[in-house]
Structure formats: structure tokens, C-alpha cells
Motif scaffolding. Structure first.
Motif, mmCIF file in Angstrom:
data_model
loop_
_atom_site.group_PDB
_atom_site.id
_atom_site.type_symbol
_atom_site.label_atom_id
_atom_site.label_comp_id
_atom_site.label_asym_id
_atom_site.label_seq_id
_atom_site.Cartn_x
_atom_site.Cartn_y
_atom_site.Cartn_z
ATOM 1 N N ALA A 104 0.858 -1.191 0.000
ATOM 2 C CA ALA A 104 0.000 0.000 0.000
ATOM 3 C C ALA A 104 0.889 1.234 0.000
ATOM 4 C CB ALA A 104 -0.909 0.006 1.234
ATOM 5 N N ASP A 105 0.396 2.289 -0.631
ATOM 6 C CA ASP A 105 1.105 3.564 -0.623
ATOM 7 C C ASP A 105 0.937 4.204 0.741
ATOM 8 O OD1 ASP A 105 1.633 3.029 -3.263
ATOM 9 O OD2 ASP A 105 0.265 4.548 -4.054
ATOM 10 N N MET A 106 2.052 4.603 1.342
ATOM 11 C CA MET A 106 2.032 5.173 2.682
ATOM 12 C C MET A 106 2.233 6.683 2.600
ATOM 13 S SD MET A 106 1.498 2.286 4.021
ATOM 14 C CE MET A 106 1.569 2.488 5.771
ATOM 15 N N ALA A 107 1.754 7.391 3.602
ATOM 16 C CA ALA A 107 1.822 8.857 3.632
ATOM 17 C C ALA A 107 3.259 9.373 3.643
ATOM 18 C CB ALA A 107 1.065 9.390 4.851
ATOM 19 N N TYR A 108 4.210 8.560 4.097
ATOM 20 C CA TYR A 108 5.599 9.009 4.194
ATOM 21 C C TYR A 108 6.389 8.758 2.911
ATOM 22 C CZ TYR A 108 5.594 4.198 5.935
ATOM 23 O OH TYR A 108 5.358 2.867 6.113
ATOM 24 N N GLY A 109 5.703 8.436 1.800
ATOM 25 C CA GLY A 109 6.367 8.383 0.510
ATOM 26 C C GLY A 109 6.933 7.043 0.089
ATOM 27 N N ALA A 110 6.402 5.975 0.640
ATOM 28 C CA ALA A 110 6.862 4.642 0.246
ATOM 29 C C ALA A 110 5.661 3.727 0.051
ATOM 30 C CB ALA A 110 7.788 4.053 1.299
ATOM 31 N N ARG A 111 5.827 2.764 -0.822
ATOM 32 C CA ARG A 111 4.863 1.673 -0.945
ATOM 33 C C ARG A 111 5.424 0.562 -0.068
ATOM 34 N NH1 ARG A 111 0.489 0.371 -3.551
ATOM 35 N NH2 ARG A 111 0.147 -1.744 -4.345
ATOM 36 N N GLN A 112 4.575 -0.001 0.800
ATOM 37 C CA GLN A 112 5.066 -0.900 1.845
ATOM 38 C C GLN A 112 4.189 -2.131 1.982
ATOM 39 O OE1 GLN A 112 5.894 0.832 5.820
ATOM 40 N NE2 GLN A 112 4.390 -0.635 6.543
ATOM 41 N N SER A 113 4.832 -3.252 2.315
ATOM 42 C CA SER A 113 4.112 -4.461 2.719
ATOM 43 C C SER A 113 4.757 -4.988 3.995
ATOM 44 C CB SER A 113 4.157 -5.537 1.631
ATOM 45 O OG SER A 113 5.456 -6.050 1.478
ATOM 46 N N MET A 114 4.012 -5.840 4.704
ATOM 47 C CA MET A 114 4.535 -6.438 5.932
ATOM 48 C C MET A 114 4.259 -7.937 5.886
ATOM 49 S SD MET A 114 3.759 -5.572 9.970
ATOM 50 C CE MET A 114 3.717 -3.839 9.597
ATOM 51 N N ARG A 116 5.371 -12.008 7.709
ATOM 52 C CA ARG A 116 6.021 -12.791 8.771
ATOM 53 C C ARG A 116 6.596 -14.030 8.084
ATOM 54 N NH1 ARG A 116 3.780 -12.283 13.715
ATOM 55 N NH2 ARG A 116 1.723 -12.702 12.871
ATOM 56 N N ASP A 117 7.880 -14.281 8.303
ATOM 57 C CA ASP A 117 8.481 -15.458 7.687
ATOM 58 C C ASP A 117 8.115 -16.713 8.498
ATOM 59 O OD1 ASP A 117 10.421 -15.929 9.766
ATOM 60 O OD2 ASP A 117 11.844 -14.578 8.801
ATOM 61 N N PRO A 118 8.360 -17.901 7.957
ATOM 62 C CA PRO A 118 8.006 -19.125 8.677
ATOM 63 C C PRO A 118 8.772 -19.328 9.981
ATOM 64 C CG PRO A 118 8.368 -19.588 6.349
ATOM 65 C CD PRO A 118 8.815 -18.177 6.599
ATOM 66 N N PHE A 119 9.734 -18.449 10.266
ATOM 67 C CA PHE A 119 10.558 -18.565 11.465
ATOM 68 C C PHE A 119 10.184 -17.509 12.501
ATOM 69 C CE2 PHE A 119 12.514 -19.960 7.597
ATOM 70 C CZ PHE A 119 12.765 -21.285 7.890
ATOM 71 N N ALA A 120 9.038 -16.818 12.282
ATOM 72 C CA ALA A 120 8.412 -15.856 13.195
ATOM 73 C C ALA A 120 8.988 -14.444 13.135
ATOM 74 C CB ALA A 120 8.417 -16.365 14.642
ATOM 75 N N HIS A 121 9.871 -14.173 12.189
ATOM 76 C CA HIS A 121 10.421 -12.819 12.066
ATOM 77 C C HIS A 121 9.528 -11.969 11.171
ATOM 78 C CE1 HIS A 121 14.063 -13.729 14.254
ATOM 79 N NE2 HIS A 121 14.127 -14.862 13.585
ATOM 80 N N ILE A 122 9.354 -10.701 11.553
ATOM 81 C CA ILE A 122 8.527 -9.761 10.793
ATOM 82 C C ILE A 122 9.419 -8.924 9.894
ATOM 83 C CG2 ILE A 122 6.981 -7.775 10.965
ATOM 84 C CD1 ILE A 122 5.955 -9.021 13.603
ATOM 85 N N TRP A 123 9.012 -8.819 8.636
ATOM 86 C CA TRP A 123 9.754 -8.084 7.617
ATOM 87 C C TRP A 123 8.858 -6.996 7.052
ATOM 88 C CZ3 TRP A 123 14.728 -9.490 5.952
ATOM 89 C CH2 TRP A 123 15.222 -10.682 6.510
ATOM 90 N N ILE A 124 9.405 -5.801 6.892
ATOM 91 C CA ILE A 124 8.712 -4.691 6.245
ATOM 92 C C ILE A 124 9.516 -4.330 5.003
ATOM 93 C CG2 ILE A 124 7.968 -2.298 6.455
ATOM 94 C CD1 ILE A 124 7.645 -2.895 9.506
ATOM 95 N N PHE A 125 8.886 -4.480 3.854
ATOM 96 C CA PHE A 125 9.526 -4.160 2.579
ATOM 97 C C PHE A 125 8.943 -2.868 2.031
ATOM 98 C CE2 PHE A 125 10.275 -8.666 3.055
ATOM 99 C CZ PHE A 125 11.625 -8.743 2.751
ATOM 100 N N LEU A 126 9.819 -2.014 1.515
ATOM 101 C CA LEU A 126 9.399 -0.709 1.034
ATOM 102 C C LEU A 126 10.024 -0.402 -0.313
ATOM 103 C CD1 LEU A 126 10.678 -0.313 4.253
ATOM 104 C CD2 LEU A 126 8.991 1.479 4.050
ATOM 105 N N THR A 127 9.271 0.331 -1.133
ATOM 106 C CA THR A 127 9.782 0.907 -2.374
ATOM 107 C C THR A 127 9.414 2.376 -2.360
ATOM 108 O OG1 THR A 127 9.482 -1.163 -3.591
ATOM 109 C CG2 THR A 127 9.635 0.859 -4.904
ATOM 110 N N PRO A 128 10.387 3.275 -2.507
ATOM 111 C CA PRO A 128 10.048 4.708 -2.549
ATOM 112 C C PRO A 128 9.058 4.981 -3.677
ATOM 113 C CG PRO A 128 12.413 4.405 -2.357
ATOM 114 C CD PRO A 128 11.823 3.048 -2.644
ATOM 115 N N LEU A 129 8.067 5.819 -3.405
ATOM 116 C CA LEU A 129 7.051 6.116 -4.408
ATOM 117 C C LEU A 129 7.619 6.896 -5.581
ATOM 118 C CD1 LEU A 129 3.950 6.898 -2.193
ATOM 119 C CD2 LEU A 129 4.310 4.928 -3.704
ATOM 120 N N ASP A 130 8.705 7.592 -5.402
ATOM 121 C CA ASP A 130 9.302 8.332 -6.509
ATOM 122 C C ASP A 130 10.267 7.480 -7.306
ATOM 123 O OD1 ASP A 130 11.373 8.127 -4.685
ATOM 124 O OD2 ASP A 130 11.752 10.272 -4.546
#
Length: 131
Positions: A104-114, A116-130
């Protein structure tokens, strides 16, 4: 002291996972990681390994005291900027990651997803909107 270039100006995450070999395989398939090296501890365990995701180094290994793997989840989230968050999210979910928040496009200028890997770690991936 000569600090290796890929460690300069960084806090390097070092995560513990049950079955580090399986985690390396998952991170390669899901996130496009490259394995830098691993130290085999015998009996299928990895004492220490390093992978690279989008040029960032992540250390990991099978837990040995004083370390322990996360429980149902972890209090830490790992943020990674990627060229195409939508494509990475699709690939990661196909590889077995749990989708916590779709891209989803976020207000702070990045497209982001969240995820959880199969080992319980949380990952946030971002791509700058520009990008």
C-alpha cells in the motif's frame, strides 16, 4: 581497525532461527537473498551464516545459549528497501511468508508491505514512491 565495507555505518541484525539452513533457503526463494557464507556446526546445525538482501547483510544461525529463537513472533521488525515491493511480496507469499499487510502507498512516501516469515520474524519491505 579496518571494518569491512558492508558493515560500515550499520547495525547488523543477527537473528536466531530453528533450522537456519531452511531459513537460508526460504530467504533465497522469498526475498532474493544471496548466501555469503556459513559455518557448519555439525548435525545439520549452522553456527553462523551471512546472507545479503538488497545489499544489506543479515547474520543468522541456529540458536545456542545465550541466544534463543523467537516464540510465536518477535519484538523486532526488519526493514528492507527493494525495487518492487509488489513483486517481492507476491514471491514471498508464494514461498510461504504470511502476509500481514498487503502493499500500500504510505503517507511518508513509500509503498510498503509487511510479512512474517516461517521462522516468526517480521519483515517490512518498502519501495520509494518516486522510484
Amino acid at each position: 581497525m579496518d571494518v569491512p565495507e558492508h558493515y560500515q555505518h550499520a547495525v547488523i541484525p543477527h537473528i536466531m532461527v530453528d533450522d537456519a539452513a531452511a531459513a537460508i533457503d526460504f530467504y533465497t526463494r522469498a526475498f532474493g537473498a544471496s548466501e555469503l557464507f556459513r559455518l557448519d556446526g555439525g548435525h545439520g546445525r549452522i553456527v553462523h551464516a551471512e546472507i545479503s538482501i538488497e545489499g544489506s547483510t543479515l547474520m543468522l544461525g541456529d540458536p545456542e545459549p545465550p541466544f534463543a529463537p523467537p516464540g510465536a513472533t518477535t519484538p523486532v521488525a526488519l526493514h528492507v528497501y527493494v525495487p518492487d515491493v509488489d513483486a517481492l511480496t507476491e514471491r514471498a507469499v508464494a514461498a510461504g511468508a504470511e502476509l500481514l499487510a498487503p502493499p500500500a502507498d504510505m503517507a511518508y512516501g513509500a509503498r510498503q508491505s509487511m510479512l512474517r516469515d516461517p521462522f516468526a520474524h517480521i519483515w517490512i519491505f518498502l519501495t520509494p514512491l518516486d522510484a
